[in-house]
Design an enzyme around this catalytic site. Structure first.
Site, PDB file in Angstrom:
ATOM      1  N   ARG A   1      41.485  37.449  29.645  1.00  0.00           N
ATOM      2  CA  ARG A   1      40.211  38.154  29.753  1.00  0.00           C
ATOM      3  C   ARG A   1      40.301  39.124  30.921  1.00  0.00           C
ATOM      4  O   ARG A   1      40.822  38.790  31.993  1.00  0.00           O
ATOM      5  CB  ARG A   1      39.053  37.176  29.990  1.00  0.00           C
ATOM      6  CG  ARG A   1      38.619  36.404  28.749  1.00  0.00           C
ATOM      7  CD  ARG A   1      37.953  37.297  27.700  1.00  0.00           C
ATOM      8  NE  ARG A   1      37.484  36.567  26.528  1.00  0.00           N
ATOM      9  CZ  ARG A   1      38.196  36.328  25.426  1.00  0.00           C
ATOM     10  NH1 ARG A   1      39.433  36.782  25.325  1.00  0.00           N
ATOM     11  NH2 ARG A   1      37.656  35.670  24.416  1.00  0.00           N
TER      12      ARG A   1
ATOM     13  N   HIS B   1      42.759  45.057  23.486  1.00  0.00           N
ATOM     14  CA  HIS B   1      42.421  43.661  23.134  1.00  0.00           C
ATOM     15  C   HIS B   1      42.899  43.314  21.713  1.00  0.00           C
ATOM     16  O   HIS B   1      42.093  42.981  20.832  1.00  0.00           O
ATOM     17  CB  HIS B   1      40.911  43.416  23.272  1.00  0.00           C
ATOM     18  CG  HIS B   1      40.588  41.973  23.530  1.00  0.00           C
ATOM     19  ND1 HIS B   1      39.550  41.555  24.322  1.00  0.00           N
ATOM     20  CD2 HIS B   1      41.175  40.828  23.104  1.00  0.00           C
ATOM     21  CE1 HIS B   1      39.504  40.238  24.359  1.00  0.00           C
ATOM     22  NE2 HIS B   1      40.488  39.761  23.619  1.00  0.00           N
TER      23      HIS B   1
ATOM     24  N   GLU C   1      35.155  46.045  29.085  1.00  0.00           N
ATOM     25  CA  GLU C   1      35.787  46.459  27.830  1.00  0.00           C
ATOM     26  C   GLU C   1      34.775  47.207  26.990  1.00  0.00           C
ATOM     27  O   GLU C   1      33.642  46.752  26.897  1.00  0.00           O
ATOM     28  CB  GLU C   1      36.266  45.231  27.047  1.00  0.00           C
ATOM     29  CG  GLU C   1      37.621  44.794  27.494  1.00  0.00           C
ATOM     30  CD  GLU C   1      38.206  43.657  26.693  1.00  0.00           C
ATOM     31  OE1 GLU C   1      37.847  43.496  25.505  1.00  0.00           O
ATOM     32  OE2 GLU C   1      39.031  42.926  27.255  1.00  0.00           O
TER      33      GLU C   1
HETATM   34  C1  DGY Z   1      40.009  35.272  21.536  1.00  0.00           C
HETATM   35  O1  DGY Z   1      40.093  34.721  20.439  1.00  0.00           O
HETATM   36  O2  DGY Z   1      39.368  34.785  22.462  1.00  0.00           O
HETATM   37  C2  DGY Z   1      40.750  36.561  21.724  1.00  0.00           C
HETATM   38  O3  DGY Z   1      40.480  37.168  22.904  1.00  0.00           O
HETATM   39  C3  DGY Z   1      40.527  37.497  20.554  1.00  0.00           C
HETATM   40  O4  DGY Z   1      41.250  37.003  19.513  1.00  0.00           O
END
Ligand code: DGY
Length: 326
Positions: free
Chosen positions: A239, A287, A268
């Site tokens: 993240r 992402h 983001e």
């Molecule tokens: C998640 O699943 O948390 C990812 O960041 C996106 O697939």
């Protein structure tokens, strides 16, 4: 009896038939997520919500959904966009999609690590700009990957999958986590537990695989970059907000660390005027950690299975807040 009503916040890469058989579905068809105010309207009197990490699901929204609301199903493993305690207080189970995206995310981590070390993106830009004139002994040099030291921050499914890849590259692998693994697992993966600070000091590559929480928000700041080797490369596929973007810019632009490759940013999407975009020693992808065709279909199917279970009053196969069943 009328069918339950479901709102899905984006088009999904799978067939909705199993859901259509039991529910009336509305899908948000636009490329951009529904704005929060629109979402507040859309959830009124629904029974179930299938959402993404781009949707803010908070107390106000849960209240707006009303008394018919039975389930939140998120198509992602991470759920830092959802107010878990608000949902739990309202006895709303939250589904997520663990496991199915582990390898895809570890693969992208590896792709970023290799691309950053071997300067693949820079080399492509160089070639397209017509700068490839001859073979040069010191052109676009980067560090060895094989035999280097890797530090893994957060050692859940994805961290461990990255360790399996690193083992194939004869790397010395350290990890740090709230939980030390069983010695058998450490031996199998060829990893050694260490503290966060010592991992930062020892590693040639540092890769982040911890969830975003109050504890990990801006975990990487000036102090952490100062502890890292000047030759080190940071990878983040977890993240964005785990890394302070100003500190990252400072570390990369001053040569405090050698490079970084990030699939996630804070915020983001990354603002188009972010100074980070001006750096040659930074790779940024939008992402896409779980973005393999097979993985995204599995995630969507899993999210639908969680949603259906919630609508039918059954326990969700993958529930974030099982306390709701106590
Ligand atoms: C998640 O699943 O948390 C990812 O960041 C996106 O697939």
């Amino acid at each position: 009896m009328s069918q339950p009503k479901v709102f899905i916040t984006r088009r999904l890469p799978t067939k909705l038939e199993p859901l259509r058989q039991i529910a009336t579905i509305e899908v948000w068809e636009k490329r951009q997520p529904p704005p929060y105010e629109v979402l507040l309207e859309k959830v009124k009197a629904i029974d179930g919500l299938l959402c993404l990490l781009t949707d803010r699901i908070d107390l106000q929204l849960i209240k707006a959904a009303g008394t018919s609301f039975k389930v939140i199903s998120q198509m992602a493993v991470g759920y830092d966009n959802i107010d878990i305690s608000a949902a739990t207080a309202h006895k709303i189970p939250i589904g997520h999609t663990p496991g199915v995206l582990t390898d895809a995310t570890a693969d992208l981590t590896w792709a970023l690590l290799m691309a950053s070390a071997r300067r693949v993106v820079e080399a492509d830009r160089f070639t397209r700009a017509g700068q490839w004139r001859t073979w040069e002994p010191d052109l676009l040099l980067g560090p060895n990957i094989t035999g280097a030291t890797l530090g893994i921050v957060g050692f859940g499914r994805i961290g461990q999958a990255v360790a399996r890849r690193a083992k194939g590259f004869d790397m010395q692998i350290f990890y740090t986590s709230n939980h030390k693994c069983e010695p058998e697992l450490e031996k199998l993966l060829g990893v050694e537990f260490t503290t966060f600070d010592s991992l930062l000091q020892k590693s040639d590559f540092v890769t982040i695989h911890t969830p975003l929480s109050e504890e990990t928000y801006h975990l990487f700041g000036d102090r952490q970059f100062e502890l890292m080797k000047q030759s080190a490369i940071l990878i983040n596929t977890a993240r964005g907000a785990i890394v302070n973007p100003e500190a990252l810019y400072q570390a990369l632009s001053s040569g405090q660390i050698a490079g970084a490759a990030i699939d996630v940013t804070d915020p983001e999407p990354i603002p188009t005027d972010s100074p980070l975009l001006s750096l040659d020693n930074l790779i940024i992808t939008p992402h896409i950690g779980s973005a393999s065709l097979q993985t995204r279909e599995k995630m969507a199917n899993m999210a639908i299975a969680n949603l259906i279970a919630g609508l039918e009053g059954e326990r969700l196969p993958h529930c974030v807040n099982p306390e709701v069943y106590l």
